[in-house]
Design a protein around this motif. Structure first.
Motif, short mmCIF file in Angstrom:
data_model
loop_
_atom_site.label_atom_id
_atom_site.label_comp_id
_atom_site.label_asym_id
_atom_site.label_seq_id
_atom_site.Cartn_x
_atom_site.Cartn_y
_atom_site.Cartn_z
N ASP A 77 49.16 -54.85 -48.61
CA ASP A 77 49.67 -54.45 -51.07
C ASP A 77 49.48 -52.84 -49.88
N THR A 78 50.50 -51.79 -48.97
CA THR A 78 49.80 -51.10 -48.92
C THR A 78 51.74 -50.26 -49.00
N SER A 79 51.69 -49.66 -50.27
CA SER A 79 53.41 -49.15 -50.58
C SER A 79 53.63 -47.76 -49.56
N SER A 80 52.85 -47.74 -48.73
CA SER A 80 53.32 -46.38 -47.55
C SER A 80 53.85 -46.79 -46.51
N GLY A 81 53.25 -48.52 -46.27
CA GLY A 81 54.31 -49.24 -45.66
C GLY A 81 52.84 -49.12 -43.96
N SER A 82 52.16 -48.41 -43.67
CA SER A 82 51.10 -48.64 -42.82
C SER A 82 50.18 -49.18 -43.54
N THR A 83 49.70 -50.18 -41.82
CA THR A 83 48.77 -51.12 -42.10
C THR A 83 47.77 -50.62 -41.62
N GLU A 84 47.55 -49.66 -40.91
CA GLU A 84 46.14 -48.49 -40.42
C GLU A 84 45.69 -47.78 -41.38
N TYR A 85 44.09 -47.65 -41.23
CA TYR A 85 44.00 -46.28 -41.88
C TYR A 85 42.63 -46.55 -41.26
N THR A 86 42.22 -45.09 -40.64
CA THR A 86 40.86 -44.53 -40.84
C THR A 86 39.65 -44.46 -41.86
N LEU A 87 38.97 -44.09 -41.09
CA LEU A 87 37.05 -44.12 -41.49
C LEU A 87 36.32 -43.59 -40.97
N TRP A 88 35.99 -42.38 -41.40
CA TRP A 88 34.45 -41.21 -40.52
C TRP A 88 33.72 -41.91 -41.10
N ASP A 89 32.58 -41.95 -39.81
CA ASP A 89 31.41 -42.15 -40.70
C ASP A 89 30.09 -41.20 -39.66
N PRO A 90 28.63 -41.48 -40.28
CA PRO A 90 28.03 -41.01 -39.58
C PRO A 90 27.00 -41.58 -38.52
N ASP A 95 28.25 -32.99 -37.36
CA ASP A 95 30.11 -33.32 -36.84
C ASP A 95 30.60 -33.43 -37.59
N THR A 96 29.98 -34.34 -38.43
CA THR A 96 31.21 -35.32 -39.26
C THR A 96 32.26 -34.09 -40.31
N VAL A 97 30.95 -33.54 -41.15
CA VAL A 97 31.42 -32.53 -42.19
C VAL A 97 32.46 -31.43 -41.40
N LYS A 98 31.41 -31.21 -40.24
CA LYS A 98 32.40 -30.30 -39.71
C LYS A 98 33.84 -30.33 -39.38
N ASP A 99 33.78 -31.68 -38.43
CA ASP A 99 35.17 -32.19 -38.08
C ASP A 99 36.92 -32.34 -39.67
N LEU A 100 35.73 -32.86 -40.83
CA LEU A 100 36.31 -33.02 -42.06
C LEU A 100 37.10 -31.68 -42.59
N THR A 101 36.11 -30.55 -42.52
CA THR A 101 36.46 -29.29 -42.73
C THR A 101 37.44 -27.95 -41.69
N THR A 102 37.24 -29.00 -40.95
CA THR A 102 37.84 -27.87 -40.08
C THR A 102 39.51 -28.63 -39.32
N ALA A 103 39.92 -30.11 -40.27
CA ALA A 103 40.60 -30.68 -39.54
C ALA A 103 42.07 -29.78 -39.98
N ALA A 104 43.06 -30.27 -39.11
CA ALA A 104 44.72 -30.03 -39.78
C ALA A 104 44.95 -30.46 -40.90
N ALA A 105 46.17 -30.12 -41.20
CA ALA A 105 46.41 -30.23 -42.20
C ALA A 105 47.22 -31.86 -41.95
#
Length: 411
Positions: free
Chosen positions: A34-47, A81-91
């Motif tokens: 039901d994804t209007s973006s057309g993508s069926t792959e979603y990403t989840l980061w957890d600690p 690491d998760t928080v650091k990765d989020l704050t330094t993630a590329a646009a």
């Protein structure tokens, strides 16, 4: 936060080993893409790097993905690491879903990385308010809790009986100190806890701090001094060991498991071990004779900002599936954040009632709209604890220095 799961104060160690089946049940969201973006792959980061593909948590994620009709690509890393990765993630490289320790929600929100529930349409009306407010800043909510844990005062009934201590007599700091004196006089050890110079130390101090009526915006108050004097007195009088200065919550628990101590302050994540050993638990007593508010631990599931905003609809489905009822909470060993989820947990294990009540009485660390200020204040709190318990400063002087440093950093 410490990098190993045992030491982490919001460590998601399983409460009792039950709840497996509930975590794997299907969610109520409809099947199909039901994804209007057309993508069926979603990403989840957890600690949760310790929870591999065979874990209950990973299976709960897979079950949600199958139910929604998508693929969820999971990336697990330690909390920092998760928080650091989020704050330094590329646009454009932020994940669709990010799970972080609840005090870090304000950090990510302040950095402009998270959507609000108004932005993404996530309904939070059934989330227990005192758990949800850990993710609220300036009236806006940035995600939902997967569940919560908190602290209690464990005791060894055999040690207390030998010392002639009635647990019902422990109602405030003075009566607990009197009980500790009897325990030590009987040849046992008094109490163990974590006063380590990290967030864990602050986390364990907060019930005594809040229970004395102190406020995190006034670290040098007489109430704060009373709370720190209580801890300092226990160490200087031999009622608590010097090891509390280095103890994580994990090492403190290891001390308690020797059977030599009468009491230990620790978390709901040790429930199953406590049950096996025959230990009891009460809520940490406040100075008013009532239960002190203990801090809430646990992660929030957030939806980071995406260039393609049409992805939010499916991200909301993922969050709803993982937080619906007791799905995510069970697989991670938390108390569910909703009344319905808690009732399901109690139906499976009535002995959880104590921790359901304790979580209901708990308080978020970022309460009172502290937001990103909490991290600065917490650092000064655990520094003051270290200075006072080591004998380097009096409690009053340690807290005066803490308040001055916090005020200077906060401007």
């Amino acid at each position: 936060m410490d990098k190993n799961r045992k030491a982490r104060l919001v460590g998601a160690t399983v409460l009792s080993g039950v709840f497996v089946a509930a975590a794997l049940t299907g969610c109520s969201t409809p099947s199909g893409d039901d994804t209007s973006s057309g993508s069926t792959e979603y990403t989840l980061w957890d600690p949760y790097p310790d929870r591999d593909a065979s874990s209950d948590w990973a299976k709960a994620i897979d079950a949600c993905a199958a139910d929604i009709g998508i693929t969820i690509k999971r990336n697990a890393g330690n909390t920092g690491d998760t928080v650091k990765d989020l704050t330094t993630a590329a646009a454009g490289k932020l994940p669709d879903i990010a799970m972080v320790d609840n005090p870090k929600v304000s950090t990510l929100a302040d950095a402009g990385l998270l959507t609000t529930t108004d932005d993404n349409g996530l309904d939070v009306s059934d989330i227990q308010e005192n758990i949800l407010t850990a993710g609220e800043i300036d009236g806006k909510t940035y995600g939902v809790p997967v569940g919560a844990n908190t602290l209690g005062l464990y005791y060894n009934p055999d040690v207390l009986e030998a010392a002639g201590v009635d647990i019902a007599s422990v109602v405030d700091g003075a009566s607990l100190t009197a009980a500790l004196e009897k325990v030590v006089a009987s040849g046992h050890k008094g109490i163990t806890f974590s006063a380590v110079g990290t967030e864990e130390g602050t986390f364990q101090f907060l019930p005594w701090f809040w229970g004395a009526g102190a406020d995190l915006t006034a670290l040098d108050s007489s109430e704060a001094e009373s709370a720190l004097s209580l801890w300092t007195g226990w160490v200087s009088d031999g009622l608590a060991p010097q090891s509390v200065l280095q103890n994580t919550q994990g090492t403190s628990w290891d001390e308690f498991k020797t059977g030599e101590f009468g009491f230990a302050e620790n978390g709901s994540w040790f429930k199953s071990q406590a049950d096996e050993a025959g230990y009891g638990v009460i809520q940490i007593p406040g100075e008013d004779g009532k239960a002190a508010p203990a801090p809430t631990g646990g992660e929030f599931i957030t939806i980071p900002i995406q260039k393609d905003t049409s992805r939010y609809a499916t991200s909301v489905k993922i969050v709803k599936c993982l937080t619906e009822g007791n799905n995510g909470a069970d697989s991670l060993g938390y108390i569910a954040p909703t009344a319905a989820g808690q009732q399901a947990q109690l139906a499976a294990d009535p002995s959880l009632q104590f921790w359901v009540t304790a979580v209901g009485d708990a308080k978020p660390r970022t309460a009172d709209n502290l937001g990103v200020s909490y991290g600065i204040i917490s650092e000064q709190v655990y520094t003051a604890i270290q200075n006072a318990l080591s004998g380097g400063s009096s409690p009053a002087d340690a807290l005066a220095a803490a308040q001055k440093a916090a005020a200077a950093k906060l401007g």
